[in-house]
Design a protein around this motif. Structure first.
Motif, PDB file in Angstrom:
ATOM      1  N   SER A  48       0.808  -1.217   0.000  1.00 24.70           N
ATOM      2  CA  SER A  48       0.000   0.000   0.000  1.00 24.70           C
ATOM      3  C   SER A  48       0.838   1.263   0.000  1.00 24.70           C
ATOM      4  O   SER A  48       0.324   2.352  -0.210  1.00 24.70           O
ATOM      5  N   SER A  49       2.128   1.120   0.285  1.00 23.82           N
ATOM      6  CA  SER A  49       2.950   2.325   0.457  1.00 23.82           C
ATOM      7  C   SER A  49       3.339   2.956  -0.850  1.00 23.82           C
ATOM      8  O   SER A  49       3.742   4.113  -0.895  1.00 23.82           O
ATOM      9  N   SER A  50       3.256   2.209  -1.955  1.00 24.99           N
ATOM     10  CA  SER A  50       3.547   2.674  -3.311  1.00 24.99           C
ATOM     11  C   SER A  50       4.980   3.137  -3.490  1.00 24.99           C
ATOM     12  O   SER A  50       5.332   3.702  -4.503  1.00 24.99           O
ATOM     13  N   GLN A  51       5.808   2.882  -2.473  1.00 25.64           N
ATOM     14  CA  GLN A  51       7.235   3.151  -2.589  1.00 25.64           C
ATOM     15  C   GLN A  51       7.539   4.538  -3.132  1.00 25.64           C
ATOM     16  O   GLN A  51       8.417   4.744  -3.961  1.00 25.64           O
ATOM     17  N   GLY A  52       6.786   5.507  -2.681  1.00 28.34           N
ATOM     18  CA  GLY A  52       7.061   6.881  -3.049  1.00 28.34           C
ATOM     19  C   GLY A  52       6.430   7.320  -4.354  1.00 28.34           C
ATOM     20  O   GLY A  52       6.527   8.481  -4.745  1.00 28.34           O
ATOM     21  N   GLN A  53       5.757   6.417  -5.052  1.00 24.74           N
ATOM     22  CA  GLN A  53       5.136   6.772  -6.321  1.00 24.74           C
ATOM     23  C   GLN A  53       3.652   7.039  -6.119  1.00 24.74           C
ATOM     24  O   GLN A  53       2.943   6.238  -5.526  1.00 24.74           O
ATOM     25  N   ALA A  54       3.192   8.170  -6.626  1.00 25.64           N
ATOM     26  CA  ALA A  54       1.784   8.513  -6.494  1.00 25.64           C
ATOM     27  C   ALA A  54       0.935   7.581  -7.347  1.00 25.64           C
ATOM     28  O   ALA A  54       1.301   7.222  -8.461  1.00 25.64           O
ATOM     29  N   THR A  55      -0.210   7.201  -6.816  1.00 30.01           N
ATOM     30  CA  THR A  55      -1.143   6.358  -7.554  1.00 30.01           C
ATOM     31  C   THR A  55      -2.503   7.009  -7.518  1.00 30.01           C
ATOM     32  O   THR A  55      -2.815   7.783  -6.617  1.00 30.01           O
ATOM     33  N   PRO A  56      -3.377   6.731  -8.489  1.00 34.01           N
ATOM     34  CA  PRO A  56      -4.682   7.396  -8.530  1.00 34.01           C
ATOM     35  C   PRO A  56      -5.526   7.133  -7.286  1.00 34.01           C
ATOM     36  O   PRO A  56      -6.241   8.006  -6.822  1.00 34.01           O
ATOM     37  N   THR A  57      -5.488   5.930  -6.757  1.00 35.11           N
ATOM     38  CA  THR A  57      -6.286   5.614  -5.575  1.00 35.11           C
ATOM     39  C   THR A  57      -5.377   4.994  -4.519  1.00 35.11           C
ATOM     40  O   THR A  57      -5.358   3.776  -4.326  1.00 35.11           O
ATOM     41  N   PRO A  58      -4.605   5.815  -3.813  1.00 33.72           N
ATOM     42  CA  PRO A  58      -3.633   5.255  -2.861  1.00 33.72           C
ATOM     43  C   PRO A  58      -4.321   4.719  -1.610  1.00 33.72           C
ATOM     44  O   PRO A  58      -5.327   5.242  -1.158  1.00 33.72           O
ATOM     45  N   ALA A  59      -3.765   3.648  -1.093  1.00 32.24           N
ATOM     46  CA  ALA A  59      -4.203   3.126   0.196  1.00 32.24           C
ATOM     47  C   ALA A  59      -3.177   3.523   1.240  1.00 32.24           C
ATOM     48  O   ALA A  59      -1.991   3.651   0.949  1.00 32.24           O
ATOM     49  N   SER A  60      -3.653   3.707   2.444  1.00 29.38           N
ATOM     50  CA  SER A  60      -2.728   4.016   3.524  1.00 29.38           C
ATOM     51  C   SER A  60      -1.766   2.849   3.722  1.00 29.38           C
ATOM     52  O   SER A  60      -2.155   1.685   3.622  1.00 29.38           O
ATOM     53  N   ALA A  61      -0.508   3.183   3.999  1.00 27.78           N
ATOM     54  CA  ALA A  61       0.475   2.140   4.282  1.00 27.78           C
ATOM     55  C   ALA A  61       0.248   1.506   5.635  1.00 27.78           C
ATOM     56  O   ALA A  61       0.866   0.491   5.960  1.00 27.78           O
ATOM     57  N   LEU A  62      -0.613   2.094   6.454  1.00 21.08           N
ATOM     58  CA  LEU A  62      -0.989   1.520   7.742  1.00 21.08           C
ATOM     59  C   LEU A  62      -2.458   1.132   7.686  1.00 21.08           C
ATOM     60  O   LEU A  62      -3.314   1.949   7.348  1.00 21.08           O
ATOM     61  N   GLN A  63      -2.743  -0.125   8.017  1.00 21.31           N
ATOM     62  CA  GLN A  63      -4.098  -0.642   7.911  1.00 21.31           C
ATOM     63  C   GLN A  63      -4.548  -1.227   9.257  1.00 21.31           C
ATOM     64  O   GLN A  63      -3.743  -1.789  10.002  1.00 21.31           O
ATOM     65  N   PRO A  64      -5.861  -1.117   9.567  1.00 22.34           N
ATOM     66  CA  PRO A  64      -6.350  -1.710  10.823  1.00 22.34           C
ATOM     67  C   PRO A  64      -6.497  -3.220  10.696  1.00 22.34           C
ATOM     68  O   PRO A  64      -7.090  -3.726   9.738  1.00 22.34           O
ATOM     69  N   VAL A  65      -5.952  -3.942  11.654  1.00 18.96           N
ATOM     70  CA  VAL A  65      -6.046  -5.404  11.686  1.00 18.96           C
ATOM     71  C   VAL A  65      -6.507  -5.802  13.086  1.00 18.96           C
ATOM     72  O   VAL A  65      -5.875  -5.436  14.081  1.00 18.96           O
ATOM     73  N   LEU A  66      -7.602  -6.535  13.155  1.00 13.90           N
ATOM     74  CA  LEU A  66      -8.136  -6.970  14.448  1.00 13.90           C
ATOM     75  C   LEU A  66      -7.155  -7.904  15.135  1.00 13.90           C
ATOM     76  O   LEU A  66      -6.658  -8.862  14.542  1.00 13.90           O
ATOM     77  N   ASP A  67      -6.884  -7.629  16.396  1.00 10.00           N
ATOM     78  CA  ASP A  67      -6.026  -8.485  17.212  1.00 10.00           C
ATOM     79  C   ASP A  67      -6.864  -9.680  17.665  1.00 10.00           C
ATOM     80  O   ASP A  67      -7.389  -9.717  18.776  1.00 10.00           O
ATOM     81  N   GLY A  68      -6.978 -10.670  16.780  1.00  9.59           N
ATOM     82  CA  GLY A  68      -7.913 -11.771  17.006  1.00  9.59           C
ATOM     83  C   GLY A  68      -7.543 -12.712  18.119  1.00  9.59           C
ATOM     84  O   GLY A  68      -8.395 -13.478  18.595  1.00  9.59           O
ATOM     85  N   SER A  69      -6.289 -12.708  18.566  1.00  2.00           N
ATOM     86  CA  SER A  69      -5.889 -13.571  19.681  1.00  2.00           C
ATOM     87  C   SER A  69      -5.778 -12.793  20.979  1.00  2.00           C
ATOM     88  O   SER A  69      -5.283 -13.331  21.976  1.00  2.00           O
ATOM     89  N   ALA A  70      -6.250 -11.533  20.981  1.00  2.00           N
ATOM     90  CA  ALA A  70      -6.095 -10.657  22.146  1.00  2.00           C
ATOM     91  C   ALA A  70      -4.641 -10.652  22.610  1.00  2.00           C
ATOM     92  O   ALA A  70      -4.353 -10.677  23.804  1.00  2.00           O
ATOM     93  N   SER A  71      -3.733 -10.604  21.605  1.00  4.25           N
ATOM     94  CA  SER A  71      -2.291 -10.610  21.872  1.00  4.25           C
ATOM     95  C   SER A  71      -1.912 -11.714  22.854  1.00  4.25           C
ATOM     96  O   SER A  71      -1.431 -11.467  23.950  1.00  4.25           O
ATOM     97  N   TRP A  72      -2.164 -12.931  22.376  1.00  2.00           N
ATOM     98  CA  TRP A  72      -1.871 -14.127  23.184  1.00  2.00           C
ATOM     99  C   TRP A  72      -2.612 -14.076  24.506  1.00  2.00           C
ATOM    100  O   TRP A  72      -2.061 -14.344  25.559  1.00  2.00           O
ATOM    101  N   TRP A  73      -3.897 -13.667  24.416  1.00  5.17           N
ATOM    102  CA  TRP A  73      -4.840 -13.803  25.525  1.00  5.17           C
ATOM    103  C   TRP A  73      -4.612 -12.794  26.638  1.00  5.17           C
ATOM    104  O   TRP A  73      -5.172 -12.933  27.729  1.00  5.17           O
ATOM    105  N   THR A  74      -3.843 -11.750  26.399  1.00  7.61           N
ATOM    106  CA  THR A  74      -3.537 -10.796  27.463  1.00  7.61           C
ATOM    107  C   THR A  74      -4.500  -9.625  27.516  1.00  7.61           C
ATOM    108  O   THR A  74      -4.709  -9.047  28.579  1.00  7.61           O
ATOM    109  N   GLN A  75      -5.068  -9.241  26.373  1.00  8.62           N
ATOM    110  CA  GLN A  75      -5.863  -8.028  26.333  1.00  8.62           C
ATOM    111  C   GLN A  75      -7.263  -8.267  26.882  1.00  8.62           C
ATOM    112  O   GLN A  75      -7.877  -9.294  26.623  1.00  8.62           O
ATOM    113  N   CYS A  76      -7.757  -7.279  27.613  1.00  3.99           N
ATOM    114  CA  CYS A  76      -9.145  -7.381  28.079  1.00  3.99           C
ATOM    115  C   CYS A  76      -9.852  -6.035  28.028  1.00  3.99           C
ATOM    116  O   CYS A  76     -11.084  -5.984  28.039  1.00  3.99           O
ATOM    117  N   LEU A  77      -9.106  -4.945  27.967  1.00  2.35           N
ATOM    118  CA  LEU A  77      -9.704  -3.609  27.864  1.00  2.35           C
ATOM    119  C   LEU A  77      -9.227  -2.894  26.609  1.00  2.35           C
ATOM    120  O   LEU A  77      -9.458  -1.701  26.447  1.00  2.35           O
TER     121      LEU A  77
END
Length: 869
Positions: free
Chosen positions: A323-352
């Motif tokens: 998504s970073s496009s390596q410095g080249q502009a694209t017509p529909t750029p995506a952010s190089a940072l994307q939201p990803v659900l922490d599906g394992s609650a970071s090895w079961w540690t997260q609760c809040l």
């Protein structure tokens, strides 16, 4: 529900947000100056004011249009009342956005600017743009919905410029604002403030002081000054009618000065460095880091590395090289940072959720008050407060250091535990538990340790071939197949041979393990499945977990008791083995494959072991015949442990992970020792607690000899930061249990109203989950799934595997790839991917205790879509 807001990062668009140390410190003036400086630097500037209050004619957007006309400025919300946004919003007719909605709107605007600037850059020589987001008021000024601006905008985590206060008292205000931004998780790149005017009657020297402070602390501080009508440099001229020409001259001098230009250079340089650093982190990690539970030969390219830039709530902000496009502009750029659900609650540690402000403040509070202080023969408020909370002791007055943090009934040790031992993680906590239990069993069944001279005399007779006939038996544990208690040597030996121990050459496997029956939903039916494959159907999952009723009426109760007793007799009488503890993971075997164990089986196992002291009292033969130690029932307190000390490994299953404050409330009987960790500190810092009954503690407190003490510990035992964080996390969770509507709705979905105290004591605890009951049944009917199950925060699916399944199964690989890269919830506005860790052919997702329902619903849809349910 708005989509999750991850930080935005584009190669061609540089972002910065402006926070003010206070109101009226010149944020808009400096934003205007930076926009003009961007033009001089060859950038197309954009400006966004998410929230503006006051008459529209005086809006900051109009100021930008007048003095930085090449800037494309916008405002999301404008309220006419010149007051704090939370007050101004109550006087307007427009809808008041929640904090999450406001952040989503800002993120959407940033994406729009990225697309526009990228399209224009592709058709012109201007390759770079800059967007400045100006906040309203000070760092913690209220949002329209009433939250803190600093905390509300944290999910975006944009590069931040703090506009310092150049007025009287501004040094303290600026430094306080800086600390607040750091504590809220923001990335403060620099501090900007106006210099004193040379001919001013009073000079405060704020800029000079803060520059020296910045040099000491590694924070760039820029002193900005522009000319007035006389040419004297300093802050902007006072507002008055007809001041346009004077203000224009001020801006021209300000934008052309070295300070504004240096700020632009700094921001551009750090933007480029961050892009390069994120792009290189994957390879650097492959080159130098050693991951746990990972075969490194399977990670072949940097794209196989999950580069996490930050985390907020239930989501990682993950760098995506494509998504970073390596410095080249694209017509529909995506952010190089994307939201990803922490599906394992970071090895079961997260609760809040990640970076929770409350537990973060608790860590800072204790760090600032104590740092770390040793614990032996000492105490402090955080450790004492946490100890009494988990034991269910209510003392202290409201507002005091020792005020209670939990209702007594919510303490996981309430009614049975009398002592708390502190360690650093779950595995170590279990090592401590094993030492406690086996020492207690040895003292009870073998008596006090003989003097060393006597031990030397009888040692030869106990050797193989000696007069005693055989060597002294070792102490072992009784447990369940599929258990996992950690990776330290002792805890590994307390589990059956498995993938985890196969390559560990010192592993000895000191125990005997029963194969337990499991609970699951198969094709919509609630079943208990025996190890031989035989099943028994129940009307509902709730019926399976009604342990007290099943004890009285379910034929399995009598069958379990007979099987377990016969097995114990074989181990002790026939094989002559000696046991010092019963060790179980209550309700779910976690790392062993997320196996939901029949709670009736675990209850009967505990009861049978406690009733079998006649078997465990068998001792080593002195010369010929085996004999028994007579149980000392006449001299023992009714609350003493019986049979064997019972250990509950609650590292994964404890503290509301499964919907209850303690799994013992479901099983209907308490342990003699239990271990808590992971969720204990809200996932922020490592800490474990080993709770013990009075009779266990007395094993080590029978003399004044140090050799009789529990000789275990580590340098950071009971560290105040961990204790304070744990206290805050437990306080927050307990409050959710009592007041959160999401919890109530989930209980209603599973027909599980909150049990009264009396029902809890009798085991009348109905199971429930944050995951919908209908979804569990829906998943269970998929051709790809053998069974599904959910409880509390945990949702588990067992995939069909023609190769038999198990930890080494690859049946989940394709599904996990879909969740990580491709599948989205089609009927939801949410767009995110899921990071999950498999357990062979078992796939699970785990939420926090305060995950928004919309996130859970979207996750359910994604799972169903991927599995054809």
């Amino acid at each position: 529900m708005p989509p999750p807001a991850a930080p935005r990062l584009y190669a061609h668009l540089r972002l910065a947000q402006l926070f003010g140390a206070n109101t009226d410190v010149g944020k808009t003036v400096l934003a205007t100056a930076l926009c003009r400086a961007s033009v001089r630097a060859g950038e197309q500037p954009y400006y966004l004011k998410p929230v503006s209050t006051g008459p529209g004619a005086e809006a900051d957007e109009r100021h930008l249009a007048r003095y930085a006309p090449q800037t494309r400025a916008a405002t999301l919300h404008q309220w006419a009342l010149a007051a704090s946004p939370h007050l101004a919003a109550t006087q307007g007719s427009q809808a008041v956005p929640s904090d999450a909605e406001l952040v989503a709107q800002i993120a959407e605007h940033i994406g729009s600017v990225a697309s526009t600037s990228s399209a224009e850059a592709s058709s012109s020589a201007q390759q770079h743009s800059a967007l400045y987001v100006e906040t309203a008021g000070g760092v913690h000024s209220p949002t329209p919905a009433g939250g803190s601006t600093a905390h509300a905008l944290r999910p975006l985590r944009l590069p931040t410029l703090l506009i310092g206060d150049s007025n009287l008292g501004g040094i303290s205000t600026t430094l306080s604002a800086y600390d607040s931004l750091l504590l809220a998780g923001h990335d403060v790149r620099a501090i900007l403030l106006f210099a004193d005017r040379l001919n001013a009657p009073m000079r405060w020297g704020n800029a000079e002081y803060l520059k020296r402070w910045g040099e000491e602390h590694g924070v760039p501080v820029f002193s900005v000054a522009g000319p007035d009508a006389t040419g004297s440099l300093g802050p902007p001229p006072p507002k008055r009618e007809g001041d346009e020409q004077e203000m224009e001259a001020f801006y021209e001098g300000l934008a052309g000065g070295s300070e504004a230009g240096e700020v632009i250079k700094l921001l551009r340089r750090e933007h480029e460095q961050k892009m390069a650093e994120l792009a290189g982190m994957g390879q650097r990690t492959l080159d130098h880091c050693w991951w746990p539970f990972t075969q490194h030969t399977l990670a072949k390219t940097p794209q196989d590395v999950n580069v996490i830039d930050s985390a907020s709530g239930d989501f990682f902000s993950v760098f995506t090289a494509a998504s970073s496009s390596q410095g080249q502009a694209t017509p529909t750029p995506a952010s190089a940072l994307q939201p990803v659900l922490d599906g394992s609650a970071s090895w079961w540690t997260q609760c809040l959720g990640h970076s929770d402000p409350g537990v973060t403040r608790a860590a800072a509070r204790a760090a600032a008050r104590y740092g770390h202080v040793l614990f032996p023969m000492s105490t402090n408020a955080p450790v004492l407060r946490l100890t009494e909370a988990v034991l269910g002791i209510s003392r202290g007055e409201k507002g005091s250091d020792l005020a209670p943090i939990l209702p007594a009934s919510h303490g996981p040790g309430h009614g049975w535990a009398s002592r708390v031992f502190f360690s650093d993680d779950g595995s170590t906590g279990m090592e401590v538990a094993l030492k406690m239990a086996i020492a207690s069993a040895a003292l009870h069944y073998a008596g006090p340790r003989a003097p060393s001279a006597v031990q030397q005399r009888i040692a030869r007779g106990k050797e193989a071939g000696g007069a005693g006939g055989r060597a002294e038996r070792t102490w072992e544990v009784i447990g369940l197949k599929g258990s996992y208690h950690g990776d330290t040597i002792g805890t590994m030996d307390a589990c059956e041979p498995s993938t985890y121990s196969a390559a560990v050459h010192w592993y000895q496997g000191r125990g005997a393990w029963l194969d337990p029956p499991s609970v699951g939903v198969h094709d919509g039916r609630a079943l208990v499945t025996q190890p031989d494959g035989e099943t028994r159907q129940y009307a509902s999952i709730a019926d399976i977990y009604d342990v007290e009723t099943r004890l009285a009426s379910d034929p399995l109760a009598e069958s379990y008791a007979a099987q377990i007793r016969l097995w114990l007799e074989h181990l002790t009488v026939t094989q002559g083995r000696r046991f010092g503890a019963l060790v179980i993971e209550p309700l779910i075997l976690g790392a062993g494959g997320m196996v939901f164990v029949d709670p009736l089986f675990q209850r009967v196992l505990v009861d049978t072991v406690r009733e079998s002291e006649d078997l465990f009292s068998l001792v080593d033969p002195p010369l010929r015949d085996q004999r028994r130690v007579q149980p000392r029932t006449g001299t023992r307190d009714p609350s003493d442990w019986r049979g064997l000390p019972v250990i509950y490994d609650e590292v994964f299953t404890g503290l509301w992970r499964l919907g209850q404050s303690a799994p013992a409330r479901v099983i209907g009987t308490t342990p003699d020792i239990s271990v808590l960790a992971k969720i204990l500190t809200g996932g922020l810092v490592p800490m474990a607690l080993t709770l013990a009954s009075r009779s266990i503690f007395d094993t080590f407190a029978r003399s004044e000899q140090k050799v009789d003490a529990l000789l275990h510990g580590h340098s950071y035992t009971a560290h105040p930061v961990g204790c304070e964080v744990a206290a805050e996390a437990l306080r927050r969770i307990s409050r959710l249990d009592k007041t959160d509507e999401t919890w109530s709705a989930a209980r209603q979905d599973w027909n599980a109203p909150q049990a009264a105290a009396g029902e809890e004591a009798k085991g009348k605890i109905a199971p429930w989950s944050f995951w919908q009951q209908s979804v569990v049944e829906r998943l269970s009917r998929s051709d790809a799934i053998a069974s599904a199950m959910a409880m509390g925060t945990v949702l588990v699916v067992n995939l069909r595997d023609s190769n038999g399944g198990g930890y080494t199964s690859t049946a989940s690989v394709e599904l996990l790839q879909q969740l990580r890269h491709a599948v989205h919830a089609e009927s939801s506005e949410l767009r995110f991917n899921i990071h999950a860790r498999p357990l062979g052919n078992v796939v699970y997702v785990m939420s926090s205790l305060n995950t928004p329902p919309a996130v859970r619903r979207a996750t359910e849809e994604m799972l169903c879509a991927a599995l054809g349910a």
